[in-house]
Design a protein around this motif. Sequence first.
Motif, mmCIF file in Angstrom:
data_model
loop_
_atom_site.group_PDB
_atom_site.id
_atom_site.type_symbol
_atom_site.label_atom_id
_atom_site.label_comp_id
_atom_site.label_asym_id
_atom_site.label_seq_id
_atom_site.Cartn_x
_atom_site.Cartn_y
_atom_site.Cartn_z
ATOM 1 N N MET A 22 -17.006 -35.094 28.999
ATOM 2 C CA MET A 22 -16.124 -34.150 28.248
ATOM 3 C C MET A 22 -15.337 -34.805 27.436
ATOM 4 O O MET A 22 -14.968 -34.533 26.323
ATOM 5 N N ASN A 23 -14.608 -35.842 27.956
ATOM 6 C CA ASN A 23 -13.611 -36.814 27.144
ATOM 7 C C ASN A 23 -14.221 -37.540 26.083
ATOM 8 O O ASN A 23 -13.742 -37.398 24.856
ATOM 9 N N THR A 24 -15.500 -37.674 26.293
ATOM 10 C CA THR A 24 -16.371 -38.662 25.003
ATOM 11 C C THR A 24 -16.553 -37.695 24.250
ATOM 12 O O THR A 24 -16.527 -37.882 22.865
ATOM 13 N N ILE A 25 -16.953 -36.217 24.466
ATOM 14 C CA ILE A 25 -17.344 -35.314 23.196
ATOM 15 C C ILE A 25 -15.887 -34.767 22.530
ATOM 16 O O ILE A 25 -15.907 -34.982 21.320
ATOM 17 N N THR A 26 -14.716 -34.832 23.282
ATOM 18 C CA THR A 26 -13.555 -34.607 22.633
ATOM 19 C C THR A 26 -13.287 -35.684 21.849
ATOM 20 O O THR A 26 -12.648 -35.548 20.527
ATOM 21 N N PHE A 27 -13.421 -36.818 22.300
ATOM 22 C CA PHE A 27 -13.049 -38.149 21.376
ATOM 23 C C PHE A 27 -13.611 -38.247 20.068
ATOM 24 O O PHE A 27 -13.154 -38.425 18.932
ATOM 25 N N ILE A 28 -15.040 -37.993 20.437
ATOM 26 C CA ILE A 28 -15.998 -38.017 19.159
ATOM 27 C C ILE A 28 -15.503 -36.882 18.090
ATOM 28 O O ILE A 28 -15.474 -37.083 16.899
ATOM 29 N N ASP A 29 -15.126 -35.805 18.552
ATOM 30 C CA ASP A 29 -14.845 -34.522 17.674
ATOM 31 C C ASP A 29 -13.487 -34.659 16.964
ATOM 32 O O ASP A 29 -13.213 -34.479 15.908
ATOM 33 N N GLN A 30 -12.619 -35.434 17.807
ATOM 34 C CA GLN A 30 -11.263 -35.476 17.088
ATOM 35 C C GLN A 30 -11.242 -36.799 16.289
ATOM 36 O O GLN A 30 -10.686 -36.817 15.156
ATOM 37 N N MET A 31 -12.233 -37.862 16.214
ATOM 38 C CA MET A 31 -12.454 -38.977 15.625
ATOM 39 C C MET A 31 -13.002 -38.519 14.011
ATOM 40 O O MET A 31 -12.661 -38.950 13.025
ATOM 41 N N ALA A 32 -13.792 -37.477 14.489
ATOM 42 C CA ALA A 32 -14.542 -36.807 13.205
ATOM 43 C C ALA A 32 -13.704 -36.142 12.121
ATOM 44 O O ALA A 32 -13.565 -36.281 11.057
ATOM 45 N N ILE A 33 -12.686 -35.307 13.094
ATOM 46 C CA ILE A 33 -11.511 -34.487 12.328
ATOM 47 C C ILE A 33 -10.923 -35.543 11.672
ATOM 48 O O ILE A 33 -10.221 -35.400 10.492
ATOM 49 N N GLY A 34 -10.075 -36.647 12.215
ATOM 50 C CA GLY A 34 -9.378 -37.655 11.676
ATOM 51 C C GLY A 34 -9.900 -38.343 10.401
ATOM 52 O O GLY A 34 -9.313 -38.609 9.501
#
Length: 311
Positions: free
Chosen positions: A251-263
């Motif tokens: 879940m942390n990996t998925i959240t990190f990828i999503d936040q990087m994409a938004i950034g």
Amino acid sequence: MSTQTHTQRRIRTRTRAKDSEFNLAFQLIAYGIIIVLSLMCLLPFLLILSGSFSSNESIVRDGYHLFPTHFSLEGYKMVFKFPTQVLKAYGVTVFTTVVGTTLGLFFITMAGFVLQRKDFKYRNTFSFFIYFTTLFGGGLVPWYIMLANYFNLTDTYTVLIFPGLMTPFLIILMKNFIRSAVPDELIESAKIDGANDFRIYFSIVLKLAMPGIATVGLFLALGYWNDWFTSSLFINNPDMYQLQFYLYNTMNTITFIDQMAIGTGVTLSQDVPTESTKMAMAIIVTGPILFLYPFVQRYFVKGLTIGAVKG
């Protein structure tokens, strides 16, 4: 005389009718409250179950519903994208839960049986030491140093089982339950018949204390099944991750990828189903442990001490 008797009968009949009406009203109110509370407890689980079978876009757009507005298995596909790792994490969690609960029940019941015995001279002293640990502890850092540096338990299955074997609260709970469930007269009669302490423990205490053992066993099993903190501290090998910690990392990996994409200005909500994956993880984690309750519940209402002592 007959008139007075007839009047008394009518009064008794009216009283019984009023009592029946009162009992009926009380039962209706009690059942109504239980039904409402049951629905309140069941509703969040139904929302999670529905969300696990919903598409990520429908959850983000419309929120959660009791029934999926757009059925999808993308959350489960995301979790089982690497099925080997999930199965290994399941195996580690099942192993630690079964072994830890079995050993924990043996040690806790033995400790509770000894501490409730009146002929044990130092039972109050040991009970105080056990209770004292519920108020004061050495802290996380000394605990970690002791297990990692002195006991060398890093990256071992022992470190996942050993810390939860003897819980002070469960020892006190078991001691009090054995004291109330096993009569002193029964133990004295067993000693007169020539039974030793181990015979009394295995043949009498374990059987009469089964409701308490079921309760303590449920607490132990839930503790081992939901444990992720121990893996985060002492386990570096991914093949030894417990299920909770493995899903937590996913879940942390998925959240990190999503936040990087938004950034970076790129939207990946179509490719990374964060919300539906969270719901799928919750079902995967809580589903198997729910099957434990039907096997344990029957011990809570079974009166095993009825008829144990006569006279």
